[in-house]
Design a protein around this motif. Sequence first.
Motif, PDB file in Angstrom:
ATOM      1  N   ARG A  75     -14.934  -2.265   6.608  1.00 39.37           N
ATOM      2  CA  ARG A  75     -14.922  -0.845   6.980  1.00 39.37           C
ATOM      3  C   ARG A  75     -13.546  -0.426   7.487  1.00 39.37           C
ATOM      4  O   ARG A  75     -13.051   0.658   7.162  1.00 39.37           O
ATOM      5  CB  ARG A  75     -15.974  -0.583   8.056  1.00 39.37           C
ATOM      6  N   ALA A  76     -12.919  -1.298   8.271  1.00 42.74           N
ATOM      7  CA  ALA A  76     -11.602  -0.982   8.828  1.00 42.74           C
ATOM      8  C   ALA A  76     -10.544  -0.841   7.747  1.00 42.74           C
ATOM      9  O   ALA A  76      -9.541  -0.150   7.938  1.00 42.74           O
ATOM     10  CB  ALA A  76     -11.186  -2.068   9.820  1.00 42.74           C
ATOM     11  N   GLN A  77     -10.765  -1.471   6.589  1.00 46.07           N
ATOM     12  CA  GLN A  77      -9.804  -1.387   5.493  1.00 46.07           C
ATOM     13  C   GLN A  77     -10.130  -0.259   4.522  1.00 46.07           C
ATOM     14  O   GLN A  77      -9.230   0.391   3.990  1.00 46.07           O
ATOM     15  CB  GLN A  77      -9.772  -2.716   4.729  1.00 46.07           C
ATOM     16  N   GLU A 155      -8.623 -12.340  12.534  1.00 44.31           N
ATOM     17  CA  GLU A 155      -9.230 -11.128  13.096  1.00 44.31           C
ATOM     18  C   GLU A 155      -8.159 -10.129  13.541  1.00 44.31           C
ATOM     19  O   GLU A 155      -8.205  -9.559  14.630  1.00 44.31           O
ATOM     20  CB  GLU A 155     -10.154 -11.480  14.265  1.00 44.31           C
ATOM     21  N   LEU A 156      -7.178  -9.942  12.659  1.00 45.87           N
ATOM     22  CA  LEU A 156      -6.061  -9.044  12.962  1.00 45.87           C
ATOM     23  C   LEU A 156      -6.088  -7.771  12.115  1.00 45.87           C
ATOM     24  O   LEU A 156      -5.148  -6.978  12.175  1.00 45.87           O
ATOM     25  CB  LEU A 156      -4.728  -9.767  12.719  1.00 45.87           C
ATOM     26  N   THR A 157      -7.150  -7.582  11.338  1.00 43.94           N
ATOM     27  CA  THR A 157      -7.180  -6.455  10.407  1.00 43.94           C
ATOM     28  C   THR A 157      -7.032  -5.120  11.119  1.00 43.94           C
ATOM     29  O   THR A 157      -6.220  -4.273  10.731  1.00 43.94           O
ATOM     30  CB  THR A 157      -8.489  -6.463   9.601  1.00 43.94           C
ATOM     31  N   GLU A 158      -7.808  -4.910  12.189  1.00 46.22           N
ATOM     32  CA  GLU A 158      -7.743  -3.631  12.897  1.00 46.22           C
ATOM     33  C   GLU A 158      -6.372  -3.422  13.529  1.00 46.22           C
ATOM     34  O   GLU A 158      -5.832  -2.312  13.521  1.00 46.22           O
ATOM     35  CB  GLU A 158      -8.841  -3.569  13.958  1.00 46.22           C
ATOM     36  N   LEU A 163      -1.090  -0.730  13.435  1.00 46.56           N
ATOM     37  CA  LEU A 163       0.363  -0.810  13.283  1.00 46.56           C
ATOM     38  C   LEU A 163       0.812  -0.015  12.063  1.00 46.56           C
ATOM     39  O   LEU A 163       1.830   0.692  12.106  1.00 46.56           O
ATOM     40  CB  LEU A 163       0.794  -2.272  13.141  1.00 46.56           C
ATOM     41  N   GLY A 164       0.046  -0.113  10.976  1.00 49.51           N
ATOM     42  CA  GLY A 164       0.382   0.642   9.771  1.00 49.51           C
ATOM     43  C   GLY A 164       0.385   2.138  10.025  1.00 49.51           C
ATOM     44  O   GLY A 164       1.236   2.868   9.508  1.00 49.51           O
ATOM     45  N   ALA A 165      -0.581   2.602  10.845  1.00 51.23           N
ATOM     46  CA  ALA A 165      -0.636   4.028  11.177  1.00 51.23           C
ATOM     47  C   ALA A 165       0.601   4.448  11.963  1.00 51.23           C
ATOM     48  O   ALA A 165       1.157   5.533  11.747  1.00 51.23           O
ATOM     49  CB  ALA A 165      -1.902   4.325  11.977  1.00 51.23           C
ATOM     50  N   ASP A 168       3.515   4.661   9.615  1.00 50.11           N
ATOM     51  CA  ASP A 168       3.434   5.905   8.839  1.00 50.11           C
ATOM     52  C   ASP A 168       3.963   7.086   9.650  1.00 50.11           C
ATOM     53  O   ASP A 168       4.663   7.960   9.115  1.00 50.11           O
ATOM     54  CB  ASP A 168       1.986   6.170   8.415  1.00 50.11           C
ATOM     55  N   LYS A 169       3.622   7.119  10.950  1.00 50.35           N
ATOM     56  CA  LYS A 169       4.109   8.204  11.806  1.00 50.35           C
ATOM     57  C   LYS A 169       5.628   8.159  11.935  1.00 50.35           C
ATOM     58  O   LYS A 169       6.298   9.190  11.880  1.00 50.35           O
ATOM     59  CB  LYS A 169       3.465   8.104  13.190  1.00 50.35           C
ATOM     60  N   VAL A 170       6.164   6.943  12.113  1.00 47.90           N
ATOM     61  CA  VAL A 170       7.621   6.794  12.222  1.00 47.90           C
ATOM     62  C   VAL A 170       8.301   7.277  10.945  1.00 47.90           C
ATOM     63  O   VAL A 170       9.293   8.016  10.992  1.00 47.90           O
ATOM     64  CB  VAL A 170       7.996   5.323  12.505  1.00 47.90           C
ATOM     65  N   ASN A 171       7.764   6.868   9.796  1.00 44.97           N
ATOM     66  CA  ASN A 171       8.356   7.282   8.519  1.00 44.97           C
ATOM     67  C   ASN A 171       8.257   8.790   8.327  1.00 44.97           C
ATOM     68  O   ASN A 171       9.185   9.422   7.805  1.00 44.97           O
ATOM     69  CB  ASN A 171       7.666   6.555   7.366  1.00 44.97           C
TER      70      ASN A 171
END
Length: 217
Positions: A75-77, A155-158, A163-165, A168-171
């Motif tokens: 779900r998180a992905q 268990e690092l998916t979330e 971090l990806g979000a 994205d904000k930085v970019n």
Amino acid sequence: MLEEIRIQNFAIIDRLELTFDTGFNVITGETGAGKSIIIDAVDLLLGGKADGSFVRAGADKAVVEGTFALNKTVRAQVLPILKREELEGESDDYVTLAREVKSNGRSTIRINGVTANADVLKSVAILLVDVHGQSEHLSLLNPKSHIDLLDRYAELTEMRLALGALVDKVNTNRREIKRMTEDEAALKRRVDQLKREVEEIDIAELVSGEEDTLRAE
């Protein structure tokens, strides 16, 4: 996991609905009973190549639809992809994929009832199912899946998605700063151009009505 699949007018199948329980499920039958056809239908559902030969003789189109239950990790992905593409369903715990193939080979993809493209379907499907077979490409052999496997194990998916979000904000902020900088430079060039034009007008010492005087001469 795949909870339910509905197949209509696909190869020799007129209409079929299968519901799967949690755990290990087995489909058995004699040779030619249609076991492989069900796998072909699942492959189509997950983004496989559409072919008009899939359509049952006498039918206009074949339809395959599957409902998948999403565990916490998947779900998180999946949800960020659905949100980005505006394909959210009524429940975050399930996602429904559907393919329609016409006899001319043209196909339609729907995710949660909304039309989608093949790339989005594949990006979602790869997170839902892994098909193993004698000649199938296993996800373990796909380098692109290795990071996902490691993150799931640790268990690092979330955390990775969070971090990806942020990235994205930085970019996004960097692009906005670049746009504003470019706009400022363009404004400065425009101001300089207008100043030069004003200077040229002043040097010309134009007089009101001068054009009419010149024409009269």
